[in-house]
Design an enzyme around this catalytic site. Structure first.
Site, mmCIF file in Angstrom:
data_model
loop_
_atom_site.group_PDB
_atom_site.id
_atom_site.type_symbol
_atom_site.label_atom_id
_atom_site.label_comp_id
_atom_site.label_asym_id
_atom_site.label_seq_id
_atom_site.Cartn_x
_atom_site.Cartn_y
_atom_site.Cartn_z
ATOM 1 N N LYS A 193 0.834 -1.216 0.000
ATOM 2 C CA LYS A 193 0.000 0.000 0.000
ATOM 3 C C LYS A 193 0.866 1.263 0.000
ATOM 4 C CE LYS A 193 -3.286 2.874 0.395
ATOM 5 N NZ LYS A 193 -4.173 3.185 -0.685
ATOM 6 N N CYS A 240 -4.245 11.142 1.678
ATOM 7 C CA CYS A 240 -3.354 9.979 1.714
ATOM 8 C C CYS A 240 -1.939 10.186 1.203
ATOM 9 C CB CYS A 240 -4.034 8.813 1.024
ATOM 10 S SG CYS A 240 -5.416 8.233 2.030
HETATM 11 N N1 LIG Z 1 -9.720 8.295 1.805
HETATM 12 C C1 LIG Z 1 -9.231 7.472 0.910
HETATM 13 O O1 LIG Z 1 -9.402 7.669 -0.286
HETATM 14 C C2 LIG Z 1 -8.460 6.252 1.318
HETATM 15 C C3 LIG Z 1 -8.076 6.048 2.640
HETATM 16 N N2 LIG Z 1 -7.351 4.925 2.977
HETATM 17 C C4 LIG Z 1 -6.990 4.684 4.377
HETATM 18 O O2 LIG Z 1 -8.166 4.209 5.064
HETATM 19 C C5 LIG Z 1 -8.181 4.684 6.417
HETATM 20 C C6 LIG Z 1 -9.461 5.462 6.669
HETATM 21 O O3 LIG Z 1 -9.459 6.589 5.839
HETATM 22 P P1 LIG Z 1 -10.763 7.482 5.581
HETATM 23 O O4 LIG Z 1 -11.923 6.600 5.318
HETATM 24 O O5 LIG Z 1 -10.377 8.491 4.580
HETATM 25 O O6 LIG Z 1 -10.925 8.155 7.022
HETATM 26 P P2 LIG Z 1 -12.036 9.184 7.529
HETATM 27 O O7 LIG Z 1 -11.347 10.094 8.438
HETATM 28 O O8 LIG Z 1 -12.819 9.706 6.362
HETATM 29 O O9 LIG Z 1 -13.036 8.257 8.372
HETATM 30 C C7 LIG Z 1 -12.710 7.601 9.546
HETATM 31 C C8 LIG Z 1 -13.972 7.330 10.348
HETATM 32 O O10 LIG Z 1 -13.629 6.578 11.513
HETATM 33 C C9 LIG Z 1 -14.425 7.048 12.592
HETATM 34 N N3 LIG Z 1 -13.823 6.658 13.874
HETATM 35 C C10 LIG Z 1 -12.753 7.198 14.526
HETATM 36 N N4 LIG Z 1 -12.508 6.532 15.656
HETATM 37 C C11 LIG Z 1 -13.435 5.548 15.743
HETATM 38 C C12 LIG Z 1 -13.704 4.518 16.694
HETATM 39 N N5 LIG Z 1 -12.961 4.371 17.780
HETATM 40 N N6 LIG Z 1 -14.744 3.704 16.454
HETATM 41 C C13 LIG Z 1 -15.519 3.850 15.361
HETATM 42 N N7 LIG Z 1 -15.308 4.797 14.416
HETATM 43 C C14 LIG Z 1 -14.279 5.627 14.618
HETATM 44 C C15 LIG Z 1 -14.506 8.546 12.370
HETATM 45 O O11 LIG Z 1 -15.606 9.118 13.077
HETATM 46 C C16 LIG Z 1 -14.685 8.597 10.842
HETATM 47 O O12 LIG Z 1 -16.048 8.555 10.479
HETATM 48 C C17 LIG Z 1 -6.893 5.495 6.595
HETATM 49 O O13 LIG Z 1 -5.894 4.655 7.087
HETATM 50 C C18 LIG Z 1 -6.544 5.905 5.171
HETATM 51 O O14 LIG Z 1 -5.167 6.125 5.001
HETATM 52 C C19 LIG Z 1 -7.011 3.970 2.067
HETATM 53 C C20 LIG Z 1 -7.389 4.125 0.752
HETATM 54 C C21 LIG Z 1 -8.149 5.261 0.270
HETATM 55 O O1 LIG Z 2 -4.609 5.743 -0.250
HETATM 56 C C1 LIG Z 2 -5.417 6.520 -0.677
HETATM 57 O O2 LIG Z 2 -6.117 7.258 0.006
HETATM 58 C C2 LIG Z 2 -5.641 6.691 -2.147
HETATM 59 O O3 LIG Z 2 -4.755 7.757 -2.583
HETATM 60 C C3 LIG Z 2 -4.886 8.104 -3.968
HETATM 61 O O4 LIG Z 2 -6.216 8.520 -4.262
HETATM 62 P P1 LIG Z 2 -6.744 9.997 -3.964
HETATM 63 O O5 LIG Z 2 -5.896 10.644 -2.907
HETATM 64 O O6 LIG Z 2 -8.201 9.872 -3.746
HETATM 65 O O7 LIG Z 2 -6.575 10.839 -5.292
HETATM 66 P P2 LIG Z 2 -5.658 10.790 -6.603
HETATM 67 O O8 LIG Z 2 -6.549 10.804 -7.767
HETATM 68 O O9 LIG Z 2 -4.637 9.742 -6.538
HETATM 69 O O10 LIG Z 2 -4.960 12.223 -6.504
HETATM 70 C C4 LIG Z 2 -4.078 12.544 -5.440
HETATM 71 C C5 LIG Z 2 -3.454 13.893 -5.693
HETATM 72 O O11 LIG Z 2 -2.546 13.836 -6.793
HETATM 73 C C6 LIG Z 2 -2.835 14.883 -7.710
HETATM 74 N N1 LIG Z 2 -2.504 14.415 -9.087
HETATM 75 C C7 LIG Z 2 -2.990 13.230 -9.538
HETATM 76 C C8 LIG Z 2 -2.663 12.789 -10.807
HETATM 77 C C9 LIG Z 2 -1.830 13.564 -11.633
HETATM 78 O O12 LIG Z 2 -1.486 13.213 -12.800
HETATM 79 N N2 LIG Z 2 -1.367 14.741 -11.157
HETATM 80 C C10 LIG Z 2 -1.683 15.201 -9.896
HETATM 81 O O13 LIG Z 2 -1.215 16.294 -9.486
HETATM 82 C C11 LIG Z 2 -4.299 15.201 -7.524
HETATM 83 O O14 LIG Z 2 -4.601 16.526 -7.951
HETATM 84 C C12 LIG Z 2 -4.457 15.011 -6.027
HETATM 85 O O15 LIG Z 2 -4.099 16.188 -5.348
HETATM 86 C C13 LIG Z 2 -4.589 6.860 -4.813
HETATM 87 O O16 LIG Z 2 -4.773 7.184 -6.186
HETATM 88 C C14 LIG Z 2 -5.495 5.693 -4.418
HETATM 89 O O17 LIG Z 2 -5.136 4.541 -5.160
HETATM 90 C C15 LIG Z 2 -5.313 5.426 -2.911
HETATM 91 O O18 LIG Z 2 -6.173 4.384 -2.488
#
Ligand SMILES: NC(=O)C1=CN([C@@H]2O[C@H](COP(=O)(O)OP(=O)(O)OC[C@H]3O[C@@H](n4cnc5c(N)ncnc54)[C@H](O)[C@@H]3O)[C@@H](O)[C@H]2O)C=CC1
Ligand SMILES: O=C(O)[C@H]1O[C@H](OP(=O)(O)OP(=O)(O)OC[C@H]2O[C@@H](n3ccc(=O)[nH]c3=O)[C@H](O)[C@@H]2O)[C@H](O)[C@@H](O)[C@@H]1O
Length: 432
Positions: free
Chosen positions: A205, A261
């Site tokens: 990851k 992220c």
């Molecule tokens: N946002 C994204 O696009 C992605 C995030 N991740 C990873 O997934 C994880 C979660 O990220 P997000 O969904 O963005 O986080 P987020 O901050 O949007 O949501 C986290 C949720 O967990 C809840 N929470 C906190 N403590 C809690 C507890 N003790 N019990 C129950 N709920 C609780 C919060 O109230 C919140 O609703 C992170 O490790 C992040 O790095 C991975 C891939 C994509």
């Molecule tokens: O771990 C995570 O949270 C996620 O992080 C990114 O997803 P995300 O942050 O939602 O958005 P992206 O589309 O990847 O863009 C990230 C940043 O890079 C920038 N970006 C992206 C692409 C590009 O060509 N140039 C560029 O500046 C975007 O503007 C943005 O600020 C990864 O693409 C996901 O695969 C991963 O699961």
């Protein structure tokens, strides 16, 4: 199958909803009472395209439910997903207090075999720490699986329903079989479920996110160099990207990467390296270059206004860290706005989805417009920070009529340079 998801943010809510969509009975747990109430009332608490349709359908079918009770959540699911925050700690490492905190509770509360699946992004070795933490109190058998999530905000539903790969890190045959059964409906087109050890899954990851952040950053450096030598990064990007070994995606230069992220994950991997006495030199450069890149438009703006932007008023289009989301975590727009404010300028901003979140953060430090054209009224120049589709083909006459100077500073290279020149604009972008 019976599934519980702890944490209903972008990852947890999408995971819960999409797993309900394939017929599982899903109970989502969140500590935020207000959020849970809204979800129980049928409201999706985040902006994520297409999530609302699936959300509504599965609530109606009673396959998707919400609670604030961890105890209820743990007794419901055979598989328990942890989709908890892992924010950046003061020293750059991933803060594991949410994950390990819930793991501690799990140990006390489970009364039969459970598979605990870590979907949060966590440093190598965390699965072992989760195991140890649960084991301190658990009286029953359990397994811990690392199952990192690769969805992108804005495309989260599609990415979850049609993943390019699923990574499962586990040493338990029983847990692996359950996970393969759960994910089978999502890989019918033949994309792989990759089974590996927990540590390799955890590192996959961070390696993926750091590689993508490096790819963008490399392109930003090429763009900056293009400006020095008079090349056009759009041409270079296509010239490079058509080589299938390089690929066309994630080569778009701009004012840096942001989001919840990439910034924290690159820092966390860099810190993991430090802890293991390993110097991730490439990541150090990525971090430095990206921090500078977020402010790449500022010298251009200052130079246009003869190095004095005090009392100048700017329109900013785009606040979210990227289009199709209301997420403003580490959004480059915020760095740009803060820098303008520090230099004595004022700002009126517009974003299709992220205004409320920015208002919560910046309050009345800036003004908020009701439309993209409304934001331009009486301003000295337009600055573009996020490439929302509605900004791509604007009414150029309308823009010129509203601005005091015909100046556009575009951090996302949206427009054709010649067209803007022909329409009488002073147009500045990145690497062209
Ligand atoms: N946002 C994204 O696009 C992605 C995030 N991740 C990873 O997934 C994880 C979660 O990220 P997000 O969904 O963005 O986080 P987020 O901050 O949007 O949501 C986290 C949720 O967990 C809840 N929470 C906190 N403590 C809690 C507890 N003790 N019990 C129950 N709920 C609780 C919060 O109230 C919140 O609703 C992170 O490790 C992040 O790095 C991975 C891939 C994509
Ligand atoms: O771990 C995570 O949270 C996620 O992080 C990114 O997803 P995300 O942050 O939602 O958005 P992206 O589309 O990847 O863009 C990230 C940043 O890079 C920038 N970006 C992206 C692409 C590009 O060509 N140039 C560029 O500046 C975007 O503007 C943005 O600020 C990864 O693409 C996901 O695969 C991963 O699961």
């Amino acid at each position: 199958m019976k599934i519980s998801v702890i944490g209903t943010g972008y990852v947890g809510l999408v995971t819960g909803t999409c797993l309900a969509e394939t017929g599982n009975e899903v109970l989502c747990v969140d500590i935020d009472e207000n959020k849970v109430k809204r979800m129980q009332n049928g409201e999706v608490p985040i902006y994520e395209p297409h999530l609302d349709v699936l959300f509504e359908r599965n609530i109606k079918a009673e396959r998707l439910k919400f609670t604030t009770s961890l105890e209820e959540g743990l007794s419901h699911g055979d598989i328990i997903f942890l989709a908890l925050p892992t924010p950046e700690d003061e020293d750059g490492s991933a803060d594991l207090r949410y994950v390990l905190g819930v793991a501690g509770e799990i140990g006390k509360l489970i009364s039969d075999y459970k598979v605990i699946v870590d979907k949060s992004t966590v440093p190598v070795g965390t699965a072992d720490r989760v195991k140890e933490t649960i084991a301190q109190n658990a009286k029953v058998d359990f397994d811990v699986v690392s199952n990192p999530e690769f969805l992108r905000e804005g495309f989260a539903v599609d990415d979850f329903l049609k993943p390019e790969r699923i990574v499962i890190g586990s040493s338990s045959e029983k847990a692996i079989k359950l996970m393969e059964k759960l994910y089978k409906p999502f890989v019918r087109s033949g994309n792989p479920i990759l089974v590996m050890d927990e540590k390799s899954a955890e590192l996959t990851k961070y390696a993926a996110n750091s590689f993508l952040a490096t790819k963008i950053t490399f392109m930003n450096e090429i763009a900056n160099f293009c400006e020095k030598v008079g090349a056009n990064v759009d041409k270079v990007r296509i010239g490079m990207g058509t080589d299938s070994r390089i690929g066309k995606r994630f080569l778009f230069p701009g004012i840096g990467y942001g989001g919840s992220c990439f910034p924290k994950d690159v820092k966390a991997l860099h810190k993991s390296g430090k802890d293991a006495e390993f110097n991730f030199q490439i990541l150090e450069s990525v971090l430095n270059v990206n921090a500078k890149q977020k402010l790449a438009l500022i010298p251009k703006i200052e130079s246009y206004f003869n190095e004095d932007i005090k009392d100048k008023h700017f329109a900013v289009w785009g606040l979210a860290f990227k289009p199709e989301t209301d997420d403003i975590r580490e959004a480059p727009a915020l760095d740009v706005i803060n820098s303008l404010l520090q230099k004595g300028a004022t700002v009126t901003a517009f974003d299709p989805e992220a205004m409320e979140n920015v208002q919560r953060k910046l309050g009345d430090k800036i003004k908020y417009a009701t439309s993209m054209y409304d934001a331009l009224k009486g301003t000295d120049a337009l600055i573009i920070c996020t490439e929302w589709s509605i900004f791509r083909t604007p009414n150029l006459n309308k823009i010129k009529d509203e601005l005091k100077n015909p100046a556009i500073f575009d951090g996302r290279n949206l427009y054709d340079i010649e067209e803007l020149k022909e329409n009488g604009f002073d147009y500045f972008s990145i690497g062209r």
